[in-house]
Scaffold this motif. Structure first.
Motif, mmCIF file in Angstrom:
data_model
loop_
_atom_site.group_PDB
_atom_site.id
_atom_site.type_symbol
_atom_site.label_atom_id
_atom_site.label_comp_id
_atom_site.label_asym_id
_atom_site.label_seq_id
_atom_site.Cartn_x
_atom_site.Cartn_y
_atom_site.Cartn_z
ATOM 1 N N ASN A 42 -16.702 18.774 47.249
ATOM 2 C CA ASN A 42 -15.475 19.433 46.801
ATOM 3 C C ASN A 42 -15.698 19.880 45.358
ATOM 4 N N ASP A 43 -15.981 21.159 45.185
ATOM 5 C CA ASP A 43 -16.268 21.719 43.867
ATOM 6 C C ASP A 43 -15.072 22.553 43.406
ATOM 7 N N VAL A 44 -14.622 22.286 42.185
ATOM 8 C CA VAL A 44 -13.448 22.970 41.636
ATOM 9 C C VAL A 44 -13.767 23.458 40.231
ATOM 10 N N GLU A 45 -13.411 24.676 39.944
ATOM 11 C CA GLU A 45 -13.521 25.225 38.598
ATOM 12 C C GLU A 45 -12.229 25.965 38.286
ATOM 13 N N GLY A 46 -11.692 25.754 37.102
ATOM 14 C CA GLY A 46 -10.442 26.437 36.789
ATOM 15 C C GLY A 46 -10.048 26.300 35.337
ATOM 16 N N TRP A 47 -9.004 27.003 34.983
ATOM 17 C CA TRP A 47 -8.452 26.907 33.646
ATOM 18 C C TRP A 47 -6.943 27.014 33.708
ATOM 19 N N VAL A 48 -6.300 26.425 32.716
ATOM 20 C CA VAL A 48 -4.843 26.440 32.588
ATOM 21 C C VAL A 48 -4.505 26.865 31.170
ATOM 22 N N GLY A 49 -3.662 27.876 31.033
ATOM 23 C CA GLY A 49 -3.211 28.327 29.728
ATOM 24 C C GLY A 49 -1.701 28.229 29.608
ATOM 25 N N VAL A 50 -1.214 27.727 28.480
ATOM 26 C CA VAL A 50 0.227 27.532 28.278
ATOM 27 C C VAL A 50 0.626 28.073 26.919
ATOM 28 N N LEU A 51 1.770 28.740 26.885
ATOM 29 C CA LEU A 51 2.386 29.216 25.654
ATOM 30 C C LEU A 51 3.847 28.802 25.679
ATOM 31 N N ARG A 52 4.287 28.076 24.640
ATOM 32 C CA ARG A 52 5.671 27.582 24.600
ATOM 33 C C ARG A 52 6.280 27.860 23.231
ATOM 34 N N TYR A 53 7.414 28.566 23.261
ATOM 35 C CA TYR A 53 8.133 28.924 22.036
ATOM 36 C C TYR A 53 9.438 28.159 21.993
ATOM 37 N N ASN A 54 9.721 27.537 20.838
ATOM 38 C CA ASN A 54 10.927 26.740 20.669
ATOM 39 C C ASN A 54 11.716 27.257 19.480
ATOM 40 N N LYS A 55 13.007 27.541 19.677
ATOM 41 C CA LYS A 55 13.875 28.076 18.630
ATOM 42 C C LYS A 55 15.105 27.188 18.489
ATOM 43 N N GLN A 56 15.314 26.658 17.263
ATOM 44 C CA GLN A 56 16.468 25.826 16.967
ATOM 45 C C GLN A 56 17.495 26.690 16.243
ATOM 46 N N PHE A 57 18.509 27.154 16.983
ATOM 47 C CA PHE A 57 19.517 28.015 16.384
ATOM 48 C C PHE A 57 20.438 27.247 15.447
ATOM 49 N N SER A 58 20.720 25.982 15.814
ATOM 50 C CA SER A 58 21.584 25.135 14.987
ATOM 51 C C SER A 58 21.315 23.690 15.378
ATOM 52 N N ASP A 59 22.053 22.770 14.758
ATOM 53 C CA ASP A 59 21.900 21.371 15.133
ATOM 54 C C ASP A 59 22.328 21.118 16.568
ATOM 55 N N GLN A 60 23.104 22.054 17.126
ATOM 56 C CA GLN A 60 23.634 21.855 18.467
ATOM 57 C C GLN A 60 22.914 22.684 19.532
ATOM 58 N N LEU A 61 22.326 23.806 19.171
ATOM 59 C CA LEU A 61 21.802 24.753 20.164
ATOM 60 C C LEU A 61 20.307 24.965 19.976
ATOM 61 N N ASN A 62 19.558 24.811 21.097
ATOM 62 C CA ASN A 62 18.111 24.997 21.085
ATOM 63 C C ASN A 62 17.695 25.844 22.285
ATOM 64 N N TRP A 63 16.682 26.689 22.092
ATOM 65 C CA TRP A 63 16.172 27.563 23.163
ATOM 66 C C TRP A 63 14.670 27.375 23.267
ATOM 67 N N GLN A 64 14.188 27.224 24.498
ATOM 68 C CA GLN A 64 12.761 27.047 24.730
ATOM 69 C C GLN A 64 12.300 27.972 25.851
ATOM 70 N N VAL A 65 11.213 28.680 25.610
ATOM 71 C CA VAL A 65 10.618 29.572 26.600
ATOM 72 C C VAL A 65 9.186 29.119 26.844
ATOM 73 N N THR A 66 8.815 28.997 28.127
ATOM 74 C CA THR A 66 7.496 28.502 28.500
ATOM 75 C C THR A 66 6.833 29.465 29.477
ATOM 76 N N ALA A 67 5.555 29.709 29.261
ATOM 77 C CA ALA A 67 4.750 30.501 30.196
ATOM 78 C C ALA A 67 3.464 29.738 30.483
ATOM 79 N N GLN A 68 3.118 29.656 31.743
ATOM 80 C CA GLN A 68 1.856 29.037 32.137
ATOM 81 C C GLN A 68 1.118 29.960 33.095
#
Length: 573
Positions: free
Chosen positions: A297-323
């Motif tokens: 069982n031979d496996v070759e691969g790669w995984v790439g991730v990009l994650r952006y986090n934005k804190q608008f205020s102490d109460q509101l947070n936004w996170q976007v993820t791409a894999q």
């Protein structure tokens, strides 16, 4: 440098500082390794504490201490697992209450069977969801492939029992396992070298660099070589990992990483057992190989991730993820055929299978988090697209029309296990075929989901959590070969699922009492061959689990005793 040799256990310590330690475990018939990690000027400290003090995020999508999470959760540290001799996937489930597993066609993570709370599924490991940093890590056949998990770059493993599809969607009918990658905190250079019995060798180099208060980066390279304790069980793996976390400004940050792995593993044979569970006596004993080579069982691969986090205020947070991930797999196996087992004549049977496939996955997710004195709301949408190109070949004695002319067999390879000889691989046997192309297809899976969850503080001690998720999923398959016949046929299907969740939790005196209801679902798509239009009639209905659970966890005030228990009732459809 120090080398020890004691009854087949080898240990080598190489260090650039003098803080090494060693430990020898002489447990008979168990693979043994001891590893030491050496780091120069890498920040960090360790502190003994209760497991309930560990931070987890998987069960609620918000960071909490385990004692505050109204669910059954176990946490495994990869450093601790390796110090106890971790060499295979599935070792992370050892000693975890409510999780049962057995090895598959070969050693370690080669197609094992894993069950959360006794739940069974459609095909393979499709009753729990694997995640990497909270991102679904599921194969194109909708099952978890542990041999694709990049274990060398994993730092912590959260294991959640009970359905959590309300947060993550399909697959989490029995639970979820979140493999969290290493962080970038600290600066310096470290390496480890492990040597063990059966020519086990593992080396790792890690470099970390802190960018003041702007973030940091980590790079690691890992190589592992293992001859195995059985015939035809050698394994060699290499991996490279680079990760950076960068603070763009005071309110936003960016995380990116790229993981590459190359795994080449021989797959040893199955040894049949009698009705009472006793292994039969085969030539060469339990270390012997019984089958038709090569199997690997031979496996070759790669995984790439990009994650952006934005804190608008102490109460509101936004996170976007791409894999994005790409995996190429070349596998040749001998599936055990219990229909052919004949202990009176020392005959066992296997089915010769070979597959070459390539998988491309794109995952996108956007999550908003909002909280105030009474509410903690998490809401998001996600999309996942998987493309699979697959060609399957079979070897063995086949009765194509099940007329009886070839013994009603399905690619059977018959082996006399007292001699190791294959008895029906005869050039004059017209029923025995080799590398026969039986299925070739291109598959596209698409999943879309939206969820919302609100954790409501009714008072200082009582919290109510309500959640709901909706998922829609599609599959399209273009076949060019079905059952060895060239064709130009298509198959498609779609389904929907709703996943509700409700939990009531009460905190008191270093303890948490909770009652919960949750629904988990699986797409039930299964492997490609189940979609051959000439052979199967499809009716797209997801598998669902409705779970009712009563749990209690806590610790004594001096933290010397901690406990966690759960009583649950499941209904599966």
């Amino acid at each position: 440098m120090k080398i020890l040799n004691k009854k087949g256990l080898f240990l080598m310590l190489c260090s650039i500082s003098a803080s090494g330690f060693c430990q020898i475990d002489e447990k008979e018939n168990q693979f043994k390794t001891t590893e030491t990690n050496q780091n120069s000027q890498i920040d960090g400290s360790t502190k003994e504490s209760s497991d309930l003090d560990k931070m987890v995020v998987t069960a609620t999508r918000t960071e909490k201490l385990m004692i505050d999470v109204p669910a059954a959760v176990s946490v495994q540290s990869m450093d601790e697992l390796r110090s106890r001799g971790f060499t295979y996937g599935t070792d992370e489930f050892r000693g975890v209450p409510g999780v049962f597993f057995r090895r598959g066609e070969g050693d370690g993570e080669e197609f094992p069977f894993i069950s959360f709370r006794g739940i069974t599924g459609n095909h393979g490991n499709d009753t729990f969801l694997a995640l990497i940093d909270g991102i679904p890590f599921v194969g194109a056949d909708e099952e978890v492939m542990l041999f694709e998990v990049p274990y060398p770059v994993i730092d912590q493993i959260d294991i959640v029992k009970g359905p959590i599809s309300a947060l993550y969607g399909r697959g989490a009918i029995g639970g979820a396992v979140n493999y969290q990658t290493k962080n970038t905190y600290g600066s310096g250079l470290g390496f480890s070298l492990t040597m063990g019995s059966d020519d086990y060798q593992r080396g790792e180099v890690i470099y970390q660099q802190q960018f003041n208060d702007r973030g940091g980066m980590l790079a690691s390279f890992n190589h592992e070589d293992f001859e195995g304790w059985r015939e035809n069980s050698a394994r060699e793996t290499s991996s490279a990992f680079i990760k950076t976390q960068f603070n763009i400004n005071d309110s936003s940050d960016l995380t990116a990483y790229l993981s590459y792995f190359d795994r080449q593993a021989d797959v040893p044979s199955v040894i049949p057992t009698l009705a009472d569970g006793t292994p039969v006596d085969v030539l060469g004993g339990v270390e012997a190989y019984m089958g038709k080579r090569p199997t690997f069982n031979d496996v070759e691969g790669w995984v790439g991730v990009l994650r952006y986090n934005k804190q608008f205020s102490d109460q509101l947070n936004w996170q976007v993820t791409a894999q994005s991930r790409k995996i190429e797999n070349d596998v040749r196996l001998n599936f055990y055929d219990y229909f052919e087992f004949d202990p009176n004549n020392n005959i066992m049977g296997v089915n010769g299978f070979a597959s070459q496939n390539e998988t491309d996955v794109l995952f996108l997710e956007s999550v908003l988090s909002w909280q105030n004195d009474r509410h903690n709301v998490v809401a998001g949408v996600s999309m996942e697209r998987t493309e699979l190109d697959e060609a399957d070949r079979w070897t063995g004695e086949i009765d194509p029309f099940f007329s009886g002319e070839c013994g009603f067999r399905f690619y059977a390879i018959l082996i006399d296990y007292s001699t190791g000889q294959i008895t029906n691989d005869d050039p004059n046997n017209s029923c025995f075929v080799r590398e026969q192309l039986r299925t070739m297809a291109s598959t596209t899976n698409q999943f879309y989901g939206a969820f919302i969850q609100d954790e409501i503080s009714l008072n200082d001690r009582l919290k109510l959590t309500l959640g709901l998720r909706y998922d829609h999923f599609d599959r399209d398959i273009d076949f060019s070969v079905i059952g060895t016949n060239p064709v130009d046929q298509s198959a498609s299907g779609s389904a929907d699922a709703f996943s509700p969740k409700a939990t009531l939790a009460y905190e008191f005196d270093n303890a948490l009492l909770y009652a919960s209801y949750g629904r988990g679902f699986n797409s039930n798509f299964g492997p490609v061959f189940q979609w051959e239009p000439d052979r199967y009639a499809r009716d797209e209905k997801p598998t669902t689990i409705d779970s009712f659970e009563l749990g209690w966890k806590g610790r004594t005030e001096n933290q010397k005793v901690s406990w966690e228990m759960a009583l649950f009732y499941l209904e599966q459809s």
